[in-house]
Write a protein that holds these residues in place. Structure first.
Motif, PDB file in Angstrom:
ATOM      1  N   UNK A 234      38.062 -57.351  23.071  1.00 58.26           N
ATOM      2  CA  UNK A 234      38.561 -56.007  22.575  1.00 58.26           C
ATOM      3  C   UNK A 234      40.056 -55.926  22.170  1.00 58.26           C
ATOM      4  N   UNK A 235      40.333 -55.937  20.877  1.00 57.55           N
ATOM      5  CA  UNK A 235      41.580 -55.883  20.409  1.00 57.55           C
ATOM      6  C   UNK A 235      42.094 -54.528  20.347  1.00 57.55           C
ATOM      7  N   UNK A 236      43.429 -54.604  20.133  1.00 55.95           N
ATOM      8  CA  UNK A 236      44.346 -53.177  19.944  1.00 55.95           C
ATOM      9  C   UNK A 236      44.237 -52.596  21.172  1.00 55.95           C
ATOM     10  N   UNK A 237      44.039 -52.662  22.435  1.00 59.67           N
ATOM     11  CA  UNK A 237      43.823 -52.009  23.458  1.00 59.67           C
ATOM     12  C   UNK A 237      44.994 -52.002  24.374  1.00 59.67           C
ATOM     13  N   UNK A 238      45.422 -50.891  25.070  1.00 58.83           N
ATOM     14  CA  UNK A 238      46.566 -50.667  26.046  1.00 58.83           C
ATOM     15  C   UNK A 238      46.011 -50.227  27.116  1.00 58.83           C
ATOM     16  N   UNK A 239      46.729 -51.060  28.304  1.00 59.92           N
ATOM     17  CA  UNK A 239      46.456 -50.469  29.480  1.00 59.92           C
ATOM     18  C   UNK A 239      47.102 -49.274  30.095  1.00 59.92           C
ATOM     19  N   UNK A 240      46.233 -48.323  30.725  1.00 58.40           N
ATOM     20  CA  UNK A 240      46.688 -47.074  31.088  1.00 58.40           C
ATOM     21  C   UNK A 240      46.878 -47.101  32.524  1.00 58.40           C
ATOM     22  N   UNK A 241      45.802 -47.437  33.220  1.00 61.69           N
ATOM     23  CA  UNK A 241      45.771 -47.454  34.748  1.00 61.69           C
ATOM     24  C   UNK A 241      44.654 -48.060  35.288  1.00 61.69           C
ATOM     25  N   UNK A 242      44.516 -48.514  36.433  1.00 60.17           N
ATOM     26  CA  UNK A 242      43.558 -49.499  37.093  1.00 60.17           C
ATOM     27  C   UNK A 242      43.007 -48.761  38.319  1.00 60.17           C
ATOM     28  N   UNK A 243      41.761 -48.904  38.515  1.00 60.91           N
ATOM     29  CA  UNK A 243      41.254 -48.117  39.848  1.00 60.91           C
ATOM     30  C   UNK A 243      40.258 -49.373  40.555  1.00 60.91           C
ATOM     31  N   UNK A 244      40.806 -49.602  41.749  1.00 62.03           N
ATOM     32  CA  UNK A 244      40.156 -50.644  42.547  1.00 62.03           C
ATOM     33  C   UNK A 244      39.558 -50.201  43.848  1.00 62.03           C
ATOM     34  N   UNK A 245      38.100 -50.375  44.075  1.00 60.80           N
ATOM     35  CA  UNK A 245      37.663 -50.126  45.475  1.00 60.80           C
ATOM     36  C   UNK A 245      36.761 -51.317  45.656  1.00 60.80           C
ATOM     37  N   UNK A 246      36.194 -51.309  47.003  1.00 55.86           N
ATOM     38  CA  UNK A 246      35.348 -52.376  47.513  1.00 55.86           C
ATOM     39  C   UNK A 246      34.200 -52.408  46.503  1.00 55.86           C
ATOM     40  N   UNK A 247      33.745 -51.533  45.669  1.00 54.88           N
ATOM     41  CA  UNK A 247      32.606 -51.553  44.890  1.00 54.88           C
ATOM     42  C   UNK A 247      33.104 -52.658  43.633  1.00 54.88           C
ATOM     43  N   UNK A 248      34.324 -52.589  43.059  1.00 52.86           N
ATOM     44  CA  UNK A 248      34.699 -53.110  41.878  1.00 52.86           C
ATOM     45  C   UNK A 248      36.015 -52.696  41.440  1.00 52.86           C
ATOM     46  N   UNK A 249      36.377 -53.050  40.295  1.00 51.79           N
ATOM     47  CA  UNK A 249      37.810 -52.556  39.635  1.00 51.79           C
ATOM     48  C   UNK A 249      37.575 -52.095  38.288  1.00 51.79           C
ATOM     49  N   UNK A 250      38.039 -51.104  37.961  1.00 49.32           N
ATOM     50  CA  UNK A 250      37.872 -50.411  36.573  1.00 49.32           C
ATOM     51  C   UNK A 250      39.291 -50.514  35.833  1.00 49.32           C
ATOM     52  N   UNK A 252      41.229 -48.975  32.805  1.00 46.87           N
ATOM     53  CA  UNK A 252      41.294 -47.567  31.918  1.00 46.87           C
ATOM     54  C   UNK A 252      42.257 -47.846  30.772  1.00 46.87           C
ATOM     55  N   UNK A 253      41.824 -48.120  29.687  1.00 50.63           N
ATOM     56  CA  UNK A 253      42.878 -48.184  28.340  1.00 50.63           C
ATOM     57  C   UNK A 253      43.193 -46.611  27.926  1.00 50.63           C
ATOM     58  N   UNK A 254      44.055 -46.519  27.067  1.00 47.55           N
ATOM     59  CA  UNK A 254      44.631 -45.510  26.585  1.00 47.55           C
ATOM     60  C   UNK A 254      43.502 -45.039  25.330  1.00 47.55           C
ATOM     61  N   UNK A 255      42.851 -45.843  24.861  1.00 49.70           N
ATOM     62  CA  UNK A 255      41.905 -45.406  23.835  1.00 49.70           C
ATOM     63  C   UNK A 255      40.677 -44.484  24.505  1.00 49.70           C
ATOM     64  N   UNK A 256      40.704 -44.653  25.869  1.00 48.73           N
ATOM     65  CA  UNK A 256      39.349 -44.094  26.489  1.00 48.73           C
ATOM     66  C   UNK A 256      38.583 -44.949  26.902  1.00 48.73           C
ATOM     67  N   UNK A 257      38.500 -46.323  26.657  1.00 47.85           N
ATOM     68  CA  UNK A 257      37.686 -47.222  26.807  1.00 47.85           C
ATOM     69  C   UNK A 257      37.797 -47.552  28.439  1.00 47.85           C
ATOM     70  N   UNK A 258      36.664 -47.950  29.125  1.00 47.13           N
ATOM     71  CA  UNK A 258      36.768 -48.325  30.549  1.00 47.13           C
ATOM     72  C   UNK A 258      36.026 -49.605  30.964  1.00 47.13           C
ATOM     73  N   UNK A 259      36.633 -50.492  31.670  1.00 41.96           N
ATOM     74  CA  UNK A 259      35.832 -51.931  31.771  1.00 41.96           C
ATOM     75  C   UNK A 259      35.704 -52.059  33.357  1.00 41.96           C
ATOM     76  N   UNK A 260      34.373 -52.112  33.912  1.00 39.60           N
ATOM     77  CA  UNK A 260      34.471 -52.122  35.286  1.00 39.60           C
ATOM     78  C   UNK A 260      33.667 -53.504  35.446  1.00 39.60           C
ATOM     79  N   UNK A 261      34.245 -54.353  36.198  1.00 40.92           N
ATOM     80  CA  UNK A 261      34.068 -55.781  36.820  1.00 40.92           C
ATOM     81  C   UNK A 261      34.254 -55.870  38.133  1.00 40.92           C
ATOM     82  N   UNK A 262      33.836 -56.964  38.802  1.00 43.55           N
ATOM     83  CA  UNK A 262      34.015 -57.527  40.038  1.00 43.55           C
ATOM     84  C   UNK A 262      35.384 -57.538  40.388  1.00 43.55           C
ATOM     85  N   UNK A 263      36.275 -58.319  39.226  1.00 45.19           N
ATOM     86  CA  UNK A 263      37.363 -58.773  39.439  1.00 45.19           C
ATOM     87  C   UNK A 263      38.485 -58.498  38.218  1.00 45.19           C
ATOM     88  N   UNK A 264      39.564 -58.119  38.509  1.00 44.95           N
ATOM     89  CA  UNK A 264      40.238 -58.032  37.134  1.00 44.95           C
ATOM     90  C   UNK A 264      41.547 -58.914  37.423  1.00 44.95           C
TER      91      UNK A 264
END
Length: 465
Positions: A234-250, A252-264
């Motif tokens: 995913x090109x041209x994406x800017x980091x906004x903030x990150x949420x992490x808990x025991x279930x995974x890490x998300x 959040x990009x400024x474009x509104x896209x979200x990526x949830x995975x086990x590890x960041x």
């Protein structure tokens, strides 16, 4: 307190520090090197170049095994976890440390372990781990403390699901999914490595294309093969903030896209290791990325204090850092240096397949209105590549249509970082020595990957009219 005195003190034992120390020791100076960690070698040996490239080599061997028809009946029996592959690098790291420490001892360079802090422009304090504090004085200093991954404010890197390029090496299992933020060299290399382990990878890039300083055709090929390996780019994406808990890490990009995975894996930028060295107190203020300003001779605002390697910024290559260290060593020993560093460094990127380049790109030549032609050899037509099974890739030479001078070399494929040096040697020849006809008039061993130069040169010359 007894203060030891030296001709030169080198702070840091990575490539830059080692290059300076060895050059000065050979010149007869009394030299000490200071290392903040418990073994010599710097980040290059322990967290950067060596472990990541050893990891990449293990991945490549695994891929070759899986692809080889001779082992089809046993392929399903091989299950390899990420920590298993990392352990394969331990032996290389140990050997590198022993070799480098032996070099220091053989050349009578004192190795002092502890953190260095300037008390004055001529004196530093060393704080060892649990040991006494001592002071060292010298006529010259070389700051070669390297860099570390950049940590943006507010991002909790103590969370087990949030990693940088250092802490990723301590993963205890192979994650099912990873989001990599930052698609520079480190991000692309780890995307390639992890996807080869069947990890689902999101590669989030804050630019419009991968590695935009490289030739467009090469980066297009890299993007294609990463996607073939299952990497979501995913090109041209800017980091906004990150949420992490025991279930995974998300992510959040400024474009509104979200990526949830086990590890960041945060792979966006590096910071010079200048914190708490007392530099500001002696009039040396690092920039916002922790880097020091230097002149053409690698001198800081204090002419007797030099800085080399990652701590001064680009090109941030181990090979370039070592040469910078040697240059500084000669400058200190002789008062000047009768040789100069090359202006263009070869770039080696250890993705799967590899990338390497030197010189200008098509985009740069077009912008400068230089009449050039393209000479290209596809690896699928090279006998050695067919034998090894590494047929993906190409060698691309850019040369002047009139003078036949080689202007750029770009390689994508297995052993690219080795192949590029053949062309580099010819490209660096003065005057008419830099001529693409060299490759058509030279006999290459057959079958070799070097033969790609002859194939490419003939292809390019046939384009002229």
């Amino acid at each position: 307190m007894v203060t030891r005195e030296y001709d030169t003190i080198v702070i840091g034992t990575g490539p830059g520090g080692e290059g300076a120390a060895m050059k000065l020791a050979k010149a007869g100076q009394r030299v000490a090197v200071v290392e903040a960690h418990d073994a010599v070698g710097g980040g290059c040996t322990h967290w950067g170049t060596i472990p990541s490239k050893a990891l990449r080599h293990s991945i490549q061997m695994l891929a070759d095994y899986r692809r080889n028809p001779l082992f089809q009946h046993t392929q399903h029996q091989i299950e390899v976890e990420f920590p298993d592959l990392l352990r394969a690098a331990d032996g290389v790291i140990s050997t590198q440390v022993r070799t480098r420490f032996r070099h220091y001892r053989r050349n009578r360079v004192d190795v002092i372990f502890g953190r260095a802090r300037f008390l004055s422009p001529e004196c530093i304090e060393i704080k060892g781990t649990g040991g006494p504090t001592e002071q060292l004085r010298a006529r010259y200093f070389v700051i070669a403390t390297g860099s570390r991954p950049y940590h943006p404010p507010g991002l909790d890197f103590t969370h087990p699901r949030i990693r940088d390029s250092d802490s990723i090496l301590s993963l205890q299992n192979t994650p099912k999914s990873v989001t990599i933020y930052g698609a520079g060299v480190i991000g692309c290399e780890y995307a390639s490595i992890l996807s080869s382990l069947d990890v689902k990878v999101n590669l989030v890039n804050n630019r419009d294309r991968l590695l935009s300083y490289l030739d467009d055709e090469i980066t297009d090929a890299l993007s294609y093969h990463l996607r073939q390996q299952g990497v979501v780019i995913r090109n041209d994406e800017a980091y906004d903030h990150i949420e992490a808990d025991s279930d995974g890490v998300v992510l959040h990009c400024r474009s509104g896209k979200k990526f949830k995975t086990e590890v960041l894996l945060w792979a966006n930028g590096r910071t010079g290791n200048t914190l708490d060295m007392g530099l500001e107190e002696i009039g040396l203020t690092p920039n916002q990325r922790g880097q020091l300003e230097i002149n053409a001779s690698y001198q800081t605002a204090h002419p007797h204090i030099y800085a080399v390697g990652d701590v001064v910024g680009a090109p941030s290559l181990a090979s370039a850092s070592y040469d910078q260290g040697r240059f500084v060593g000669a400058h200190i020993a002789n008062g000047n240096c009768d040789w100069s560093l090359i202006e263009e460094f070869p770039t080696g990127i250890y993705t799967v397949p590899e990338i390497s380049s030197i010189g200008r790109t098509e985009r740069e030549l077009t912008a400068a209105q230089i009449p050039y032609e393209v000479a290209q050899a596809d690896f699928k037509s090279i006998a050695r590549a067919q034998i090894t099974g590494h047929t993906v890739g190409m060698l691309k030479l850019l040369f002047h249509r009139e003078t036949l001078e080689i202007l750029g070399i770009h390689c994508f494929g297995e052993q690219a970082a080795e192949i590029v040096h053949i062309g580099q040697a010819i490209m660096s020849q003065p005057g008419e020595g830099n001529n693409i006809r060299y490759f058509t008039e030279t006999t290459f061993n057959y079958p070799t990957m070097a033969e790609a130069y002859r194939v490419a040169a003939l292809n390019g010359l046939n384009r002229l009219f």
